[in-house]
Design an enzyme around this catalytic site. Structure first.
Site, PDB file in Angstrom:
ATOM      1  N   LYS A  22       0.849  -1.183   0.000  1.00 27.11           N
ATOM      2  CA  LYS A  22       0.000   0.000   0.000  1.00 27.11           C
ATOM      3  C   LYS A  22       0.887   1.237   0.000  1.00 27.11           C
ATOM      4  CE  LYS A  22      -3.172   2.861   2.455  1.00 27.11           C
ATOM      5  NZ  LYS A  22      -3.598   3.323   3.793  1.00 27.11           N
ATOM      6  N   ALA A  27      -9.782   5.562   4.473  1.00 31.46           N
ATOM      7  CA  ALA A  27      -9.719   6.706   5.387  1.00 31.46           C
ATOM      8  C   ALA A  27     -11.053   7.412   5.529  1.00 31.46           C
ATOM      9  CB  ALA A  27      -8.656   7.720   4.965  1.00 31.46           C
ATOM     10  N   GLY A  28     -11.363   7.772   6.771  1.00 27.53           N
ATOM     11  CA  GLY A  28     -12.531   8.579   7.075  1.00 27.53           C
ATOM     12  C   GLY A  28     -13.729   7.819   7.591  1.00 27.53           C
ATOM     13  N   ASN A  80      -9.032   1.647  10.154  1.00 26.51           N
ATOM     14  CA  ASN A  80      -8.236   1.344  11.338  1.00 26.51           C
ATOM     15  C   ASN A  80      -8.862   1.993  12.568  1.00 26.51           C
ATOM     16  OD1 ASN A  80      -4.668   1.455  12.161  1.00 26.51           O
ATOM     17  ND2 ASN A  80      -6.389   0.928  13.410  1.00 26.51           N
ATOM     18  N   THR A  81      -8.861   3.334  12.588  1.00 22.93           N
ATOM     19  CA  THR A  81      -9.298   4.070  13.769  1.00 22.93           C
ATOM     20  C   THR A  81     -10.736   3.745  14.161  1.00 22.93           C
ATOM     21  OG1 THR A  81      -7.829   5.860  13.079  1.00 22.93           O
ATOM     22  CG2 THR A  81      -9.414   6.368  14.809  1.00 22.93           C
TER      23      THR A  81
END
Length: 329
Positions: free
Chosen positions: A172, A259-260, A281-282
């Protein structure tokens, strides 16, 4: 004597020329070494297929092996750089309280790919636990990434080290523009993508949600494009559905939102737009109950994919009653 025989093959009537069972198998363009044949309720040994003649009225069952019972959900796979996966959810390996929690979340999510950062070995404590002690890279595909790289040179160097360390070529790529927004620097990203592709890497590339940039990455050798839904770690969800859908419609490589994502509905939206997968992830690691959120994300990705494949109803300006109004008492 008729020119053809009347047979029943796998429950369906079929006409066939006189000959052996082997000749019928060949006519069906099947490999005799990969099938089993039952004739009138009795197994015909494979070694005798050429010697057993067909007779008018024969009932034959021809079977072969299929994976996992041939369930429809398992058949909905996706492929990147020649590798095929069932799960469309990719999860990260940062921000968890420890490796054990991370491993449990990966299992709960059903993910088959995890992103891993490349960092220096702690030479002062070489026996410290490592991610590979908890998430087996022979069972889960590691996707080395270039998190924290702000130049093409640093990203290329990082992935060269990753390939040396683990032999990975599916990687990635992300090259960030600045630390506040963590938006990608597309000029440096394109430069790095071209170099990595020329060196035999298969880069999956984090990018802006721009259909033009996505096509440029394809031309540069990207095996997948990964437009952001919102800034990394923001949990804001997909902010521009229009451009994500345009990227999906124009792409000839897999498209994954990266992301997001903040919650399960965000993951479902990404899949309903036609994306091949979602990376997060988060959203899992910082949930109050990471394992429960991991399960929720798994279900959301599956539900969003089913919704996309089913073809949603058309939107209308005015109401349309489910029950007919004609014939009311």
């Amino acid at each position: 004597m008729t020119d053809t025989l009347s047979l029943t093959v796998n429950g369906e009537p079929r006409r066939a020329a006189p000959g052996s069972i082997a000749s019928l198998v060949a006519a069906l363009e099947l490999d005799p070494a990969k099938v089993a044949v039952e004739r009138n309720g009795e197994i015909v040994p494979r070694s005798t297929l050429a010697a057993v003649p067909l007779a008018d009225g024969d009932v034959l069952e021809i079977v072969h092996f299929v994976g996992g019972g041939d369930h429809a959900p398992d058949a909905d796979t996706w492929t990147v750089a020649g590798r095929t996966f069932r799960s469309r959810l990719i999860v990260g390996t940062g921000k968890y309280k420890d490796f054990a929690q991370n491993a449990a979340a990966v299992e709960a999510s059903g993910a088959e790919i995890v992103t891993v950062a490349v960092r220096r070995v702690n030479v002062s404590d070489p026996k410290a636990p490592m991610l590979t002690d908890f998430i087996d890279p022979t069972k889960i595909t590691y996707l080395p990434n270039t998190a924290g790289c702000f130049t093409a040179e640093d990203a290329i160097r990082t992935l060269r080290l990753a390939r040396e360390a683990g032999g990975w070529d599916l990687v990635k790529l992300e090259v960030l523009g600045e630390a506040r927004t963590l938006y990608p620097d597309m000029r440096e990203t394109l430069k790095a993508c071209e170099v990595l592709a020329s060196e035999g890497f298969a880069p999956m590339v984090y990018c802006v949600d721009d259909p033009i940039a996505a096509k440029q990455l394809e031309s540069a050798g990207a095996v997948a494009v990964m437009p952001l839904g919102a800034p990394i770690g923001s949990g804001l969800g997909i902010q521009n559905r229009v451009t994500i859908r345009l990227i999906v419609e124009g792409a000839s490589v897999p498209v994954l939102v990266d992301a997001g994502v903040g919650t399960a509905s965000d993951a479902a939206v990404a899949m309903e737009l036609g994306c091949d997968g979602v990376l997060m992830n988060t959203a899992i690691a910082e949930a109050k109950e990471p394992l429960r959120m991991a399960r929720a994300m798994k279900l959301a990705v599956e539900a969003g994919r089913d919704a996309y494949l089913s073809g949603r109803m058309a939107t209308r300006k005015y109401a349309d009653p489910s029950s007919p109004l004609a014939g009311l008492i």
